[in-house]
Write a protein that holds these residues in place. Structure first.
Motif, PDB file in Angstrom:
ATOM      1  N   SER A 153       0.826  -1.206   0.000  1.00 30.28           N
ATOM      2  CA  SER A 153       0.000   0.000   0.000  1.00 30.28           C
ATOM      3  C   SER A 153       0.859   1.254   0.000  1.00 30.28           C
ATOM      4  CB  SER A 153      -0.908   0.015   1.229  1.00 30.28           C
ATOM      5  OG  SER A 153      -0.125   0.151   2.409  1.00 30.28           O
ATOM      6  N   VAL A 154       0.257   2.365  -0.352  1.00 28.34           N
ATOM      7  CA  VAL A 154       0.966   3.653  -0.346  1.00 28.34           C
ATOM      8  C   VAL A 154       1.474   3.968   1.055  1.00 28.34           C
ATOM      9  CG1 VAL A 154       0.709   6.137  -0.690  1.00 28.34           C
ATOM     10  CG2 VAL A 154      -0.358   4.546  -2.305  1.00 28.34           C
ATOM     11  N   GLU A 155       0.657   3.666   2.059  1.00 27.11           N
ATOM     12  CA  GLU A 155       1.028   3.945   3.443  1.00 27.11           C
ATOM     13  C   GLU A 155       2.247   3.121   3.858  1.00 27.11           C
ATOM     14  OE1 GLU A 155      -2.024   3.242   2.399  1.00 27.11           O
ATOM     15  OE2 GLU A 155      -2.946   5.230   2.642  1.00 27.11           O
ATOM     16  N   GLU A 156       2.230   1.827   3.493  1.00 26.50           N
ATOM     17  CA  GLU A 156       3.360   0.968   3.843  1.00 26.50           C
ATOM     18  C   GLU A 156       4.605   1.387   3.071  1.00 26.50           C
ATOM     19  OE1 GLU A 156       4.617  -3.767   4.008  1.00 26.50           O
ATOM     20  OE2 GLU A 156       2.632  -3.174   3.275  1.00 26.50           O
ATOM     21  N   ASP A 157       4.447   1.779   1.824  1.00 18.98           N
ATOM     22  CA  ASP A 157       5.562   2.242   1.011  1.00 18.98           C
ATOM     23  C   ASP A 157       6.227   3.453   1.666  1.00 18.98           C
ATOM     24  OD1 ASP A 157       6.827   2.159  -1.908  1.00 18.98           O
ATOM     25  OD2 ASP A 157       6.421   4.250  -1.433  1.00 18.98           O
ATOM     26  N   LYS A 158       5.416   4.403   2.097  1.00 18.72           N
ATOM     27  CA  LYS A 158       5.944   5.606   2.748  1.00 18.72           C
ATOM     28  C   LYS A 158       6.625   5.258   4.068  1.00 18.72           C
ATOM     29  CE  LYS A 158       2.696   8.985   0.790  1.00 18.72           C
ATOM     30  NZ  LYS A 158       1.611   9.957   1.102  1.00 18.72           N
ATOM     31  N   SER A 159       6.028   4.319   4.803  1.00 18.48           N
ATOM     32  CA  SER A 159       6.590   3.916   6.088  1.00 18.48           C
ATOM     33  C   SER A 159       7.943   3.242   5.914  1.00 18.48           C
ATOM     34  CB  SER A 159       5.615   2.971   6.793  1.00 18.48           C
ATOM     35  OG  SER A 159       6.170   2.490   7.999  1.00 18.48           O
ATOM     36  N   GLN A 160       8.040   2.357   4.921  1.00 22.66           N
ATOM     37  CA  GLN A 160       9.294   1.662   4.646  1.00 22.66           C
ATOM     38  C   GLN A 160      10.378   2.645   4.219  1.00 22.66           C
ATOM     39  OE1 GLN A 160      10.106  -1.406   5.152  1.00 22.66           O
ATOM     40  NE2 GLN A 160       8.188  -2.526   5.362  1.00 22.66           N
ATOM     41  N   PHE A 161      10.019   3.585   3.351  1.00 21.86           N
ATOM     42  CA  PHE A 161      10.995   4.563   2.874  1.00 21.86           C
ATOM     43  C   PHE A 161      11.483   5.444   4.027  1.00 21.86           C
ATOM     44  CE2 PHE A 161      12.286   8.621   0.975  1.00 21.86           C
ATOM     45  CZ  PHE A 161      13.208   8.172   0.040  1.00 21.86           C
TER      46      PHE A 161
END
Length: 221
Positions: free
Chosen positions: A86-94
Motif C-alpha cells: 500500500s501507499v502507506e506501507e511504502d511511505k513507512s518503509q521509505f
C-alpha cells in the motif's frame, strides 16, 4: 572523459532470468543457501538498471554533495518498484530506511562518502569493490536490499569509467555470493575487520569485477 555508455536492458533481463532458472544449481555450490530471485525481484532490478541509464545520460553524479537521496532512491526501486504494498506501507518503509541511511551511529552514507574521498585515487576495480564491501558490511547501508543496490551502484561506477556493468549470472554467482556472505558478517568499525578481513573480501570482489568485463550488456560497446 569516458564515453557515455548505455545498458542493453534485454540482455540484462535475459541473464537474470537464466540465473533464476539455474538457481538450484547455484545453491548446490554455496556454503549458505539463498532464495532464488522472484519475477518481482528481477523486474525491480531491471527498473534499477534503467534508472542508472537515466543518470548516466543526464550526467548525474550520484556521489556529488546533495545527491545522496538518489542513492536512497535506487534502494527503494530494487525493493518496491513493482510491488503490491500500500501507499502507506511504502511511505513507512521509505521513512525507516531513510532514517537508517542518514544515521551516523549506523555509519550511514556519511561514512561511505568519507571512505570514497579517502580512496579517490584508488583504481576503479578496487574502489568499486570497496564501496560494495562498505555497503554490505555491518552496519549495512540499507535496511534491506544491500546486495542488489550495491550491484547497481557498482555498475554505475564501472560504466562511468567506460567499463561493463556487473550483472549476477549463473557463471559468477558463486564468486559473488561466497565473499558476500563473509562480508556481511564483518563490522566496518572493528579494527581487525576494517584492516584485515574487509580488504581481503574487497580484493576478491575487485578480481571478480575485472574478470566480468562483459560487453554484451552494453548497447554502445
Amino acid at each position: 572523459m569516458a564515453k557515455i555508455l548505455q545498458l542493453n536492458i534485454d540482455e540484462i533481463r535475459s541473464c537474470l532470468v537464466d540465473t533464476q532458472k539455474n538457481f538450484s544449481k547455484i545453491n548446490a555450490t554455496l556454503s549458505v543457501q539463498r532464495k532464488p530471485p522472484s519475477d518481482e525481484v528481477i523486474n525491480n532490478l531491471i527498473a534499477g538498471y534503467s534508472k542508472i541509464n537515466e543518470h548516466l545520460l543526464n550526467g548525474t553524479d550520484l556521489f556529488k554533495m546533495g545527491n545522496s537521496e538518489l542513492i536512497l532512491e535506487l534502494n527503494h526501486i530494487v525493493l518496491y518498484y513493482h510491488s503490491d504494498i500500500s501507499v502507506e506501507e511504502d511511505k513507512s518503509q521509505f521513512k525507516a530506511t531513510k532514517k537508517h541511511f542518514y544515521d551516523t551511529k549506523n555509519a550511514g552514507i556519511g561514512q561511505l562518502m568519507e571512505w570514497l574521498a579517502f580512496n579517490k585515487n584508488t583504481n576503479i576495480w578496487k574502489k568499486t569493490a570497496g564501496i560494495f564491501t562498505h555497503i554490505l558490511s555491518q552496519p549495512q547501508l540499507f535496511l534491506e536490499g544491500n546486495h542488489r543496490t550495491g550491484s547497481l551502484i557498482m555498475s554505475y561506477l564501472l560504466m562511468k569509467e567506460g567499463l561493463s556493468p556487473f550483472v549476477l549470472s549463473y557463471e559468477n554467482a558463486r564468486h559473488f555470493f561466497e565473499p558476500a556472505e563473509l562480508t556481511k558478517k564483518r563490522h566496518k568499525k572493528t579494527l581487525i575487520d576494517e584492516f584485515i578481513h574487509l580488504p581481503k573480501e574487497t580484493r576478491k570482489f575487485a578480481k571478480l569485477l575485472k574478470s566480468e568485463d562483459t560487453k554484451k550488456f552494453l548497447l554502445n560497446k
